[in-house]
Design an enzyme around this catalytic site. Structure first.
Site, PDB file in Angstrom:
ATOM      1  CG  HIS A 220      12.630   3.961   3.005  1.00 21.54           C
ATOM      2  ND1 HIS A 220      13.029   4.545   4.191  1.00 21.54           N
ATOM      3  CD2 HIS A 220      12.642   4.940   2.065  1.00 21.54           C
ATOM      4  CE1 HIS A 220      13.269   5.837   3.954  1.00 21.54           C
ATOM      5  NE2 HIS A 220      13.042   6.099   2.682  1.00 21.54           N
TER       6      HIS A 220
ATOM      7  N   GLY B 181      11.068  12.459  -0.579  1.00 25.39           N
ATOM      8  CA  GLY B 181      10.344  12.380   0.685  1.00 25.39           C
ATOM      9  C   GLY B 181       9.794  13.738   1.094  1.00 25.39           C
ATOM     10  N   GLY B 182      10.563  14.437   1.906  1.00 27.76           N
ATOM     11  CA  GLY B 182      10.124  15.716   2.477  1.00 27.76           C
ATOM     12  C   GLY B 182       9.496  16.671   1.464  1.00 27.76           C
TER      13      GLY B 182
ATOM     14  CD  GLU C 298      15.729   6.896  -0.636  1.00 27.12           C
ATOM     15  OE1 GLU C 298      15.160   7.950  -0.905  1.00 27.12           O
ATOM     16  OE2 GLU C 298      15.324   6.106   0.230  1.00 27.12           O
TER      17      GLU C 298
ATOM     18  CG  ASN D 179       8.751   7.431   1.039  1.00 21.11           C
ATOM     19  OD1 ASN D 179       7.682   7.063   1.525  1.00 21.11           O
ATOM     20  ND2 ASN D 179       9.927   7.087   1.549  1.00 21.11           N
ATOM     21  CD1 TRP D 180       3.596  11.975  -0.220  1.00 18.96           C
ATOM     22  CD2 TRP D 180       1.464  11.553   0.358  1.00 18.96           C
ATOM     23  NE1 TRP D 180       2.786  12.759  -1.014  1.00 18.96           N
ATOM     24  CE2 TRP D 180       1.472  12.512  -0.673  1.00 18.96           C
ATOM     25  CE3 TRP D 180       0.254  11.123   0.865  1.00 18.96           C
ATOM     26  CZ2 TRP D 180       0.293  13.065  -1.196  1.00 18.96           C
ATOM     27  CZ3 TRP D 180      -0.919  11.663   0.348  1.00 18.96           C
ATOM     28  CH2 TRP D 180      -0.905  12.635  -0.666  1.00 18.96           C
ATOM     29  CE  LYS D 181      10.743   9.491   4.088  1.00 20.61           C
ATOM     30  NZ  LYS D 181      12.031   9.855   4.611  1.00 20.61           N
TER      31      LYS D 181
HETATM   32  P1  PGA Z   1      13.870  12.885   1.724  1.00 19.29           P
HETATM   33  O1  PGA Z   1      13.390  11.371   1.834  1.00 19.29           O
HETATM   34  O2  PGA Z   1      13.601  13.346   0.323  1.00 19.29           O
HETATM   35  O3  PGA Z   1      13.016  13.619   2.741  1.00 19.29           O
HETATM   36  O4  PGA Z   1      15.304  12.922   2.076  1.00 19.29           O
HETATM   37  C1  PGA Z   1      13.671  10.445   0.841  1.00 19.29           C
HETATM   38  C2  PGA Z   1      13.336   9.076   1.340  1.00 19.29           C
HETATM   39  O5  PGA Z   1      13.464   8.812   2.546  1.00 19.29           O
HETATM   40  O6  PGA Z   1      12.896   8.233   0.549  1.00 19.29           O
END
Ligand code: PGA
Length: 230
Positions: free
Chosen positions: A88, A214-215, A156, A8-10
């Protein structure tokens, strides 16, 4: 066993040049990988030419019409995409997405032939069992059985997402919520919340079908390590 590893690159990166470069690095690294790898990128990068499976991070609940600024499930499908993240916690938080909106988006997505990745999870201090049960009930309301099973559910815990606290949700604790979701549904369940190459294995060992990353997906080399350690 084949797992689903979703990046998830956001809203990253802010330059297309960088997005193309990172996708190339991942593309090279995932050859001969047995897992299913999906990269959920901002809309503007969905048409980048790559052999990787690109997915969207959101969509609207109508297929077309007078909805300035929106992108519809049909448009995403037409680009050749298969997957879209729905609900999300950042969309729920910053864009006021309610369970009713999430429900409409899920239905529109399924109607367009896309596979939704539904995100659910409690915020810090909330009763996880209660929140998850309610989200499942409201988000999946009225979705017919044959569509229901297509949905990938991402558990999540919001407080464990790296950018909103990054608290540690142990695989054991996450598993309890997975078991609760399993009691209510028959879906593939993945875990998300600060997953990286060091701990991916423990979540998969706990029984999750994959991870939403994500990160750790923003550095293509670290993301490749996540996939390799899965
Ligand atoms: P994260 O993000 O791995 O940076 O905690 C996951 C997400 O928000 O889907």
């Amino acid at each position: 066993m084949k797992k689903i590893i979703i990046a998830n690159w956001k809203a990253n990166p802010c330059l297309a040049k960088r997005a193309k470069k990172d996708l190339k690095i991942i593309e090279k690294g995932v050859k001969r990988i047995k897992h299913e790898v999906i990269i959920c990128v901002p809309f503007v990068y969905l048409s980048i030419k790559t052999s990787l499976e690109l997915g969207a991070q959101n969509c609207f609940w109508e297929q077309e019409g007078p909805y300035t600024g929106e992108v519809s499930p049909k448009m995403i499908k037409d680009l050749g995409c298969k997957y879209v993240i729905i609900g999300h916690s950042e969309r729920r938080k910053y864009f006021g997405e309610t369970d009713q909106i999430v429900n409409k988006k899920l239905k529109a997505t399924l109607k367009a032939g896309l596979i939704p990745i539904l995100c659910i999870g409690e915020k810090s201090g909330e009763n996880a069992r209660k929140v998850i049960s309610e989200q499942l009930k409201k988000d999946l309301k009225g979705i017919i059985k044959k569509d229901l099973k297509k949905i990938i559910i991402a558990y999540e815990p919001v407080w464990a997402i790296s950018t909103s606290g990054g608290g540690f949700c142990s695989p054991k604790k996450a598993k309890k919520m997975m078991d609760l979701i399993k009691k209510n549904t028959n879906n593939k369940i993945i875990y998300g919340g600060s997953v990286d190459s060091g701990d991916i294995h423990s979540y998969l060992n706990a029984g999750f079908d994959g991870a939403l990353v994500g990160g750790a997906s923003l550095d293509p080399r670290e993301f490749l390590r996540v996939i390799k350690n899965a």
